[in-house]
Design a protein around this motif. Structure first.
Motif, short mmCIF file in Angstrom:
data_model
loop_
_atom_site.label_atom_id
_atom_site.label_comp_id
_atom_site.label_asym_id
_atom_site.label_seq_id
_atom_site.Cartn_x
_atom_site.Cartn_y
_atom_site.Cartn_z
N SER A 515 -2.01 -8.14 23.32
CA SER A 515 -3.18 -7.93 24.08
C SER A 515 -3.09 -6.80 25.06
CB SER A 515 -3.03 -9.11 25.33
OG SER A 515 -3.38 -10.44 24.68
N ILE A 516 -1.86 -6.21 25.31
CA ILE A 516 -1.75 -5.00 25.98
C ILE A 516 -1.81 -3.73 25.06
CG2 ILE A 516 -0.10 -3.53 27.32
CD1 ILE A 516 1.36 -6.16 28.38
N LEU A 517 -1.57 -3.84 23.82
CA LEU A 517 -1.87 -2.78 22.96
C LEU A 517 -3.33 -2.69 22.60
CD1 LEU A 517 0.80 -3.40 20.22
CD2 LEU A 517 0.83 -1.71 21.95
N ILE A 518 -4.03 -3.94 22.93
CA ILE A 518 -5.45 -3.69 22.77
C ILE A 518 -6.01 -3.18 23.93
CG2 ILE A 518 -7.62 -5.18 22.54
CD1 ILE A 518 -5.87 -7.34 20.70
N TRP A 519 -5.49 -3.34 25.15
CA TRP A 519 -6.15 -3.18 26.43
C TRP A 519 -5.87 -1.42 26.51
CZ3 TRP A 519 -2.96 -3.68 31.44
CH2 TRP A 519 -3.56 -3.07 32.37
N LEU A 520 -4.72 -1.10 26.27
CA LEU A 520 -4.10 0.14 26.64
C LEU A 520 -3.97 1.33 25.39
CD1 LEU A 520 -1.56 -0.49 29.26
CD2 LEU A 520 -3.89 0.25 29.75
N GLY A 521 -4.19 0.51 24.39
CA GLY A 521 -3.97 1.31 22.86
C GLY A 521 -5.34 2.15 22.40
N THR A 522 -5.05 2.84 21.66
CA THR A 522 -6.37 3.65 20.97
C THR A 522 -5.92 3.97 19.59
OG1 THR A 522 -5.50 5.85 21.70
CG2 THR A 522 -7.02 4.95 23.02
N GLY A 523 -6.94 4.07 18.76
CA GLY A 523 -6.65 4.31 17.44
C GLY A 523 -5.89 3.23 16.64
N PRO A 524 -4.61 3.83 15.80
CA PRO A 524 -4.08 2.78 15.05
C PRO A 524 -3.27 1.77 16.05
CG PRO A 524 -2.96 4.94 15.17
CD PRO A 524 -4.35 5.10 15.80
N VAL A 525 -2.84 2.15 17.41
CA VAL A 525 -2.17 1.29 18.16
C VAL A 525 -3.21 0.04 18.65
CG1 VAL A 525 -0.93 1.04 20.27
CG2 VAL A 525 -0.99 3.12 18.94
N LYS A 526 -4.43 0.38 18.98
CA LYS A 526 -5.16 -0.67 19.20
C LYS A 526 -5.60 -1.56 18.11
CE LYS A 526 -9.84 -1.59 21.37
NZ LYS A 526 -10.83 -1.03 22.09
N GLY A 527 -5.72 -0.94 16.66
CA GLY A 527 -5.83 -1.61 15.74
C GLY A 527 -5.00 -2.74 15.12
N PHE A 528 -3.57 -2.23 15.45
CA PHE A 528 -2.50 -2.97 15.09
C PHE A 528 -2.51 -4.28 16.25
CE2 PHE A 528 1.94 -4.48 16.13
CZ PHE A 528 2.37 -4.46 15.23
N GLY A 529 -2.88 -4.07 17.41
CA GLY A 529 -3.05 -5.02 18.45
C GLY A 529 -4.03 -5.90 18.14
N ILE A 530 -5.08 -5.66 17.66
CA ILE A 530 -6.14 -6.57 17.18
C ILE A 530 -5.74 -7.63 16.04
CG2 ILE A 530 -8.44 -6.66 16.36
CD1 ILE A 530 -9.36 -4.34 17.87
N THR A 531 -5.18 -7.03 15.13
CA THR A 531 -4.50 -7.64 13.92
C THR A 531 -3.57 -8.44 14.31
OG1 THR A 531 -5.20 -5.59 12.41
CG2 THR A 531 -3.86 -7.51 11.36
N LEU A 532 -2.70 -8.26 15.04
CA LEU A 532 -1.69 -8.93 15.58
C LEU A 532 -2.21 -10.19 16.31
CD1 LEU A 532 1.53 -9.56 15.63
CD2 LEU A 532 1.56 -7.99 17.67
N ALA A 533 -3.09 -9.96 17.30
CA ALA A 533 -3.47 -11.09 18.02
C ALA A 533 -4.10 -11.86 17.20
CB ALA A 533 -4.70 -10.53 19.10
N ILE A 534 -5.17 -11.74 16.23
CA ILE A 534 -5.64 -12.58 15.22
C ILE A 534 -4.27 -13.48 14.60
CG2 ILE A 534 -7.23 -12.99 13.33
CD1 ILE A 534 -8.41 -10.31 14.47
N GLY A 535 -3.52 -12.74 14.05
CA GLY A 535 -2.59 -13.49 13.52
C GLY A 535 -1.78 -14.44 14.07
N ILE A 536 -1.48 -13.97 15.31
CA ILE A 536 -0.56 -15.13 16.26
C ILE A 536 -1.52 -16.34 16.39
CG2 ILE A 536 -0.14 -15.59 18.69
CD1 ILE A 536 0.61 -12.51 18.69
N ALA A 537 -2.95 -16.32 16.59
CA ALA A 537 -3.84 -17.33 16.79
C ALA A 537 -3.77 -18.03 15.30
CB ALA A 537 -5.09 -17.03 17.01
N THR A 538 -4.05 -17.52 14.32
CA THR A 538 -3.99 -18.38 12.87
C THR A 538 -2.66 -18.88 12.62
OG1 THR A 538 -3.62 -16.19 11.94
CG2 THR A 538 -5.90 -16.84 12.19
#
Length: 892
Positions: A515-538
């Motif tokens: 969540s923090i990577l999505i909030w504060l990250g940009t570019g590949p950092v934010k993309g990593f955070g989004i994929t990871l967050a989805i993966g945690i839920a699933t």
């Protein structure tokens, strides 16, 4: 099968079916053929030039185009303009059915149509329809520049003084600001992977992995808009002269100059209106712009103002409301002008407060999205489009093939081990993990429409590791219950009840990081955070819902050998291994290794950052025949003096020809050496230099600073959560262990790369390696939380046992889980490291180190720090709790 399991099985099957529909098709289809299959009202269509069926349009185009040229977006668009066709007649949504724009949900079973009737302009309707068809004709799983290639173009800044126009706040040059703005625009457009970097002093290069852009280069033209937004006052006085044509000038009785402007969505017979030449407010008053649907189903752009901007806009609209013509009853009007063009002129009857407004204009969704994104990131300089060309994948076909084979080998090894070790439970785990991967990919492809690249794959690999870990954690708990003599039904119930808390804690801490990577990250950092967050839920869903349902069904059907009772700790002492006695030696040794690694990083600081971070040179060369990309990799690798060399082939956009130029990107001053090396080793291809320029790094300072900030805040978030959920001693241990793993992984990567002269790994950081470091953060904290959760449990189960013995018992109780999780993850990571190629080799090597350090630190770093923090006194643990004790609850 009881009713509860029936609906769970049906829900899982439905979820699988939806997910599969979201990742179809796997390959792109020719637009003309796809469009022909999606016609909804061909028989009733009536258009100009005698066309009654869309099939006739396709047949005529085939006769007009060269035999080997497919019917693409540009061909259909140009044909429609020449023959004044209205494509809405062929693809309109049937009456009473809401059409879809870009939805992939069950697109192959029904023909939902495309709703475009809200657009009055025929060309805009055609544009919306063709773009929707083009988007749906492409493969759902989009591959990035490294896997597929894309389109590249240069933009040159006009009217820019490079030496004097510096940002006083940051000291950055105007071109640095242009790079930042263009990166934000492209990310806002939903393009997950782009390369934006400086090229020379006055230009930037942009690379996009998007077929839509290839077929419709007009998108590029919209990216260069400066987006100067102005709010002006419209003259509504009935005595004002009637403007004859757009652009006329007039000054009223008060000496205020006006110009005649026509709205962009005006009807053919509509006259221009008088708009003040000087603006009353500009785009600086806007905090955010966003697309939204209006009451008629069309699209408009919503505007939220800054606090000061809201006051300015309120005063302006209040002033306009007073300009109403009392004689004719015509209300005052506000002119919204973008880059000198009138977008809309809404009426204003009273002061508009509240800090928001709307730009209306019968926009399509794409137009509203494009306009809002441009308004959010306005350029201060105008840009001119230069070269446009297609680029080949940055990852060689041979490297990709070998890496895919390595992935397949790793997957086969993991599947075989899980089935051999866990019997029926292993098959359940494999199905659960497979469904988890399907859900993540379907969510990214169907909902986020993401581009799959190596940083995204890093998050996906971490997701798989956590999914396997959750199943192993559950199975080990079930094994404990079976050894205690419980029946399979009771063992299943007890295993899930005891594993539930650990799984939730481990995944929540990783979710905080994401969540923090999505909030504060940009570019590949934010993309990593989004994929990871989805993966945690699933992962949580598949482990706690799907796996449990399937295991329950197996038990109900009479399967008794659910989980084998064999233990990985048979040779261990009955009382367990006393890891605590080795803590000082292990602790000291590991930090010595960290120190050596940090020194290696410091001594190599000028060379460990690759071209993606530092920039370098770009040399363009012509040739008589191309050299295989894999052969180029091997050739450059054999000459260590050249350093890092990136290479791509490029060709003219829309030419349909193969590669026409070889582009070499090297460190400063080494591009001509790289070319000379190729000329010496491949004289038959006749390589000739055609151009040389400096290039900036594709990983901007903004991305780097955001990455550091994101990880720092994530560590603080982990500290806070663990302190509240567990206790401060646990929190300190978890954070120190995570920092230890990051430092050791980075240090060993650089050190081993240097000592092995690049044979085991390159030791140099490129853009995808940023995601691999983030992956270590997630893996490390997950492993540590599992150990800490067991320590907390053993403290409750053994109220009179001393803290040293409690730590030893807890570590030994989770030892099987730690070894098995590390072993299965290492099977996949090691096969990828050994048999992978290119950047994937480095990527896998970092993960191998991370797995080993993560397992080591949870035993020899995190646990000893927890013990030292409390000075070996278990009472001190309870005294340090910040919140009352509570447990996660699980239901049957």
């Amino acid at each position: 099968m009881n009713r509860s399991n029936t609906w769970k099985l049906f829900f899982t099957a439905l979820l699988m079916a939806i997910s599969i529909s979201l990742i179809l098709p796997f390959e792109d289809r020719v637009l003309g053929e796809y469009a022909l299959s999606r016609v909804t009202s061909d028989a009733n269509a009536s258009n100009h030039a005698g066309h009654e069926k869309f099939s006739e349009v396709i047949d005529n185009l085939r006769l007009q185009l060269p035999e080997d040229q497919p019917i693409d977006y540009a061909a259909l668009r140009d044909y429609g303009k020449r023959n004044r066709l209205d494509y809405a007649a062929y693809f309109e949504a049937p009456s009473g059915i809401i059409g879809t724009v870009g939805s992939r949900l069950v697109p192959f079973l029904i023909k939902p149509g495309i709703r475009a009737g809200h657009l009055k302009d025929r060309d805009k309707r055609n544009d919306l329809i063709l773009r929707t068809l083009l988007k749906n004709s492409q493969a759902a799983i989009k591959r990035g520049l490294d896997l597929r290639g894309g389109i590249a173009f240069t933009m040159e800044a006009n009217d820019l003084n490079i030496s004097t126009d510096l940002d006083q706040a940051s000291g950055a040059s105007p071109m640095d600001k242009v790079v930042e703005i263009m990166s934000e625009r492209l990310n806002a457009f939903g393009v997950a992977e782009t390369v934006v970097r400086k090229k020379g002093d006055r230009a930037i290069e942009v690379q996009i992995p998007d077929l839509t852009t290839k077929q419709d280069p007009g998108i590029i033209n919209e990216l260069q808009k400066p987006a100067k937004l102005e709010f002006r006052i419209v003259n509504t006085n009935s005595e004002a002269p009637v403007p004859v044509q757009e652009g006329e000038e007039w000054t009223d009785d008060e000496g205020i100059p006006y110009t005649a402007l026509l709205r962009s969505d005006a009807q053919p017979n509509e006259r221009p209106i008088w708009v003040r030449r000087l603006w009353s407010a500009d785009g600086e008053i806007i905090a955010e712009a966003y697309p939204r649907q209006d009451q008629m189903g069309g699209w408009e752009v919503g505007l939220d103002f800054t606090p000061e901007g809201g006051q300015t806009f309120g005063d302006l609209t209040g002033k306009i409301a007073e300009t109403a013509d009392l004689t004719t009853g015509i209300p005052g009007r506000l002119a919204i002008v973008l880059d000198g063009q009138l977008e809309s002129a809404p009426t204003v009857k009273e002061r508009i407060g509240g800090g928001s407004a709307v730009i209306s204009g019968n926009f399509s969704f794409r137009e509203a999205k494009m306009l809002s994104d441009i308004l959010n990131n306005p350029l201060k300089v105008s840009l001119t489009i230069g070269e446009q060309y297609e680029v080949s994948p940055t990852l060689a076909a041979g490297a990709l093939s070998s890496s895919l084979n390595a992935c397949l080998l790793g997957a086969v090894l993991v599947v075989a081990f899980m089935i051999v070790w866990y019997k029926a439970g292993g098959m359940v785990a494999i199905f659960s993990v497979g469904l988890n991967v399907l859900l993540v990919i379907a969510t990214l492809a169907g909902i986020f429409q993401a581009t799959f690249t190596l940083p995204g794959m890093a998050a996906l690999v971490l997701t798989i590791g956590m999914a396997v870990d959750a199943n192993i954690l559950i199975f080990e708990r079930i094994r404990e219950e079976l050894r205690a003599g419980k029946s399979p039904e009771n063992a299943l119930e007890g295993g899930y009840a005891k594993a539930f808390s650990t799984i939730i804690d481990a995944n929540l801490t990783t979710l905080i990081t994401a969540s923090i990577l999505i909030w504060l990250g940009t570019g590949p950092v934010k993309g990593f955070g989004i994929t990871l967050a989805i993966g945690i839920a699933t992962s949580v869903f598949c482990a706690l819902f799907v796996s449990r349902m399937l295991l329950t069904l197996l038990v109900k059907s009479g399967v008794r050998n659910l989980i084998s009772l064999q233990s990985i700790q048979k040779s261990a002492p009955k009382e367990g291994i006393d890891f605590h006695q080795y803590r000082k030696v292990a602790f000291l040794t590991s930090w010595i290794i960290v120190g050596i690694g940090i020194f290696s990083v410091y001594s190599k600081q000028d060379t460990i950052l690759g071209i993606d971070f530092r920039g370098g040179e770009e040399l363009v060369a012509g040739f008589s025949e191309p050299i295989d990309a894999g052969t180029l990799d091997e050739s450059f690798k054999s000459n260590a003096e050249l350093g890092e060399v990136q290479h791509v082939y490029r060709s003219e956009v829309g030419s349909g020809e193969g590669a026409s130029r070889l582009v070499l990107q090297t460190e400063e001053g080494k591009s001509r050496k790289a070319l000379a090396h190729l000329q010496e080793n491949f004289p038959e291809v006749s390589l000739v230099e055609e151009g040389l320029s400096n290039i900036g790094g594709s990983v901007s300072e903004q991305i780097k600073s955001d990455a550091i900030l994101s990880v720092s805040v994530a560590l603080f978030g982990i500290l806070l959560y663990v302190a509240l959920r567990f206790e401060m001693g646990y929190a300190i241990g978890a954070v120190v262990a995570t920092v230890h793993d990051i430092l050791m992984t980075v240090g060993l990567f650089v050190l081993i790369g240097h000592l092995s002269d690049g044979m085991l790994c390159s030791g140099q950081f490129t853009a995808p390696m940023l995601a691999s470091i983030l992956m270590i953060v997630g893996y490390s904290i997950n492993d540590t939380i599992v150990v800490f959760d067991r320590i907390r449990e053993e403290l409750e189960l053994n109220p009179v046992t001393n803290l040293r013995k409690i730590v030893m018992i807890a570590i030994n109780r989770v030892l099987s889980r730690s070894i098995l999780t590390s072993f299965t993850t290492l099977l996949a990571a090691t096969s990828l490291w050994i048999f992978g190629a290119g950047i994937i080799n480095d990527f896998a090597f970092v993960f191998v180190i991370g797995i080993l350090t993560g397992t080591f630190s949870s035993i020899f770093i995190a646990s000893p720090i927890f013990y030292f923090w409390h000075r070996g006194d278990r009472k001190h643990v309870e005294e340090g709790e910040l919140l009352p004790k509570y447990d996660w609850q699980t239901s049957k």
